[in-house]
Design a protein around this motif. Structure first.
Motif, PDB file in Angstrom:
ATOM      1  N   ASN A 113      10.322   5.539  -1.617  1.00 43.85           N
ATOM      2  CA  ASN A 113      11.821   4.791  -1.408  1.00 43.85           C
ATOM      3  C   ASN A 113      12.839   6.054  -1.506  1.00 43.85           C
ATOM      4  O   ASN A 113      12.529   7.251  -1.822  1.00 43.85           O
ATOM      5  CB  ASN A 113      12.035   3.997  -2.766  1.00 43.85           C
ATOM      6  CG  ASN A 113      11.093   2.877  -2.567  1.00 43.85           C
ATOM      7  OD1 ASN A 113      10.432   2.451  -1.642  1.00 43.85           O
ATOM      8  ND2 ASN A 113      10.916   2.288  -3.785  1.00 43.85           N
ATOM      9  N   SER A 117       7.233   8.142   5.271  1.00 43.12           N
ATOM     10  CA  SER A 117       7.430   6.690   5.134  1.00 43.12           C
ATOM     11  C   SER A 117       7.965   6.080   6.076  1.00 43.12           C
ATOM     12  O   SER A 117       8.967   6.536   6.871  1.00 43.12           O
ATOM     13  CB  SER A 117       7.976   6.344   3.512  1.00 43.12           C
ATOM     14  OG  SER A 117       9.527   6.930   3.701  1.00 43.12           O
ATOM     15  N   TYR A 161      13.813   1.665   1.559  1.00 36.47           N
ATOM     16  CA  TYR A 161      12.620   1.360   0.751  1.00 36.47           C
ATOM     17  C   TYR A 161      11.417   1.355   1.693  1.00 36.47           C
ATOM     18  O   TYR A 161      11.399   0.817   2.755  1.00 36.47           O
ATOM     19  CB  TYR A 161      12.736  -0.182   0.178  1.00 36.47           C
ATOM     20  CG  TYR A 161      14.139  -0.300  -0.729  1.00 36.47           C
ATOM     21  CD1 TYR A 161      13.929   0.449  -2.041  1.00 36.47           C
ATOM     22  CD2 TYR A 161      15.314  -0.823  -0.085  1.00 36.47           C
ATOM     23  CE1 TYR A 161      15.225   0.139  -2.620  1.00 36.47           C
ATOM     24  CE2 TYR A 161      16.387  -0.833  -0.732  1.00 36.47           C
ATOM     25  CZ  TYR A 161      16.201  -0.487  -2.187  1.00 36.47           C
ATOM     26  OH  TYR A 161      17.690  -0.268  -2.870  1.00 36.47           O
ATOM     27  N   LEU A 200       7.528  -1.748  -6.305  1.00 35.65           N
ATOM     28  CA  LEU A 200       7.247  -0.759  -4.929  1.00 35.65           C
ATOM     29  C   LEU A 200       6.814   0.492  -5.755  1.00 35.65           C
ATOM     30  O   LEU A 200       7.322   0.944  -6.721  1.00 35.65           O
ATOM     31  CB  LEU A 200       8.294  -0.839  -4.156  1.00 35.65           C
ATOM     32  CG  LEU A 200       8.801  -2.033  -3.266  1.00 35.65           C
ATOM     33  CD1 LEU A 200       9.940  -1.593  -2.439  1.00 35.65           C
ATOM     34  CD2 LEU A 200       7.788  -2.646  -2.702  1.00 35.65           C
ATOM     35  N   GLY A 238       3.870   0.267   0.410  1.00 32.51           N
ATOM     36  CA  GLY A 238       4.827   0.089  -0.630  1.00 32.51           C
ATOM     37  C   GLY A 238       4.292  -0.413  -1.767  1.00 32.51           C
ATOM     38  O   GLY A 238       4.845  -0.079  -2.997  1.00 32.51           O
TER      39      GLY A 238
END
Length: 334
Positions: free
Chosen positions: A113, A250, A122, A108, A286
């Motif tokens: 994260n 994210s 994550y 990733l 990711g």
């Protein structure tokens, strides 16, 4: 005849026992993923893990975050999958997310994260805001094309803009945070007060303002870049604009209750297979080995706001209270 009946009964009994023996373990997964992609993710996971079934519980980011916080002492979720990183940081701080190292973590992008050493969430993808501008409606109303946030505060756009309520939508909250972090507190609130004069309504869904712009219900929707790109590809008369200082965040996964089945959901959610589904909608995902070009997706990287996700999580309650006190009167009914 009797032997045939006995054999038939035994076969039915064996089939029933086999069904019970191999009944799928259900995992309750809280999510803020858009509703129209849940079935695709569920089907792909269950095909790879036929002995585990996902039970989705879905709502917008703000509502789902509040639900998880309210259930802190009696958690109902086992996994949170598809919730904003700032919310995940807050859930971890409250002890709701449990530290867990999933299989395949080394594949990733680290910047999506949990930045703390004891990691609990994550990144699945990164999502971005944009301004969805209906060119047909704008021509009818003689509205100029906006190129900056300051443009949207001009009186010419009064009543023609929709944006998400940040208290119920992560898409809305990340743009409010971007304004506050990049303009400064005082200028950020002053800007939102000016913009408020032009707002037709605030929605409780991050994608809805763009959908409304695409349908001509409003001329402009501050919304999700991915939704704008998808609608434009489908033929909506949209220009997908990214003013400098566009909000982004994210979307992440984390473990609430440790079990083999729940951990397998987390593991699969960061897999290459899962990321190949994310990339159908999000150009930034990711997994290091997964990338794609999304049709009509704007060049967001050159206009990304500087975002402090820990600050977003820590300030969330205060920012949302202030925002609601000032602007909630134009929110759509829930």
């Amino acid at each position: 005849m009797k032997n045939r009946f006995v054999k038939s009964s035994l076969a039915a009994l064996v089939a029933m026992m086999a069904t019970n023996a191999f009944a799928a373990t259900e995992v309750t997964v809280y999510t803020a993923f858009e509703a129209d992609i849940l079935a695709k993710y569920k089907n792909a996971f269950e095909k790879a893990n036929p002995d585990v079934a996902i039970n989705w519980v879905r709502d917008s980011t703000g509502i789902m975050t509040a639900k998880l916080l309210a259930e802190k002492n009696n958690p109902q979720a086992e996994v949170v999958w598809g919730l904003a990183g700032s919310s995940m940081a807050l859930l971890k701080e409250e002890g709701i997310l449990k530290p867990y190292t999933p299989k395949g973590l080394e594949n990733l992008h680290a910047e999506l994260n949990d930045p703390q050493s004891t990691q609990a969430w994550y990144g699945n993808d990164a999502f971005f805001n944009a301004v969805c501008f209906n060119e047909v409606v704008a021509k009818q109303l003689d509205l100029p094309k906006p190129t900056s946030w300051e443009d949207l505060a001009k009186p010419v756009y009064q009543g023609h803009i929709a944006m998400p309520n940040p208290a119920s939508s992560g898409t809305g909250y990340m743009q409010v945070s971007a304004w506050l972090q990049n303009m400064g507190e005082d200028k950020g609130w002053d800007y939102m007060a000016q913009l408020h004069q032009n707002i037709a309504h605030y929605t409780h869904s991050g994608s809805k303002p763009c959908v409304q712009a695409g349908m001509g219900e409003v001329a402009i929707g501050i919304s999700m870049a991915s939704r704008g790109a998808k609608l434009k590809t489908q033929g909506a008369p949209l220009d997908v604009i990214t003013p400098a200082g566009i909000g982004w965040e994210s979307e992440a996964v984390g473990l609430v209750k440790a079990s083999d089945a729940a951990q397998r959901v987390v593991d699969w959610s960061i897999s290459k297979e899962a990321n190949e589904l994310y990339v159908e909608m999000y150009p930034v995902v990711g997994h290091k080995d997964v990338e794609a070009v999304v049709s009509n997706f704007p060049n967001v990287q050159q206009n990304m706001a500087n975002m402090d996700f820990a600050r977003m999580g820590n300030e969330r309650a205060d920012v949302l209270k202030t925002w609601s006190d000032k602007f909630d009167g134009k929110s759509e009914a829930k």
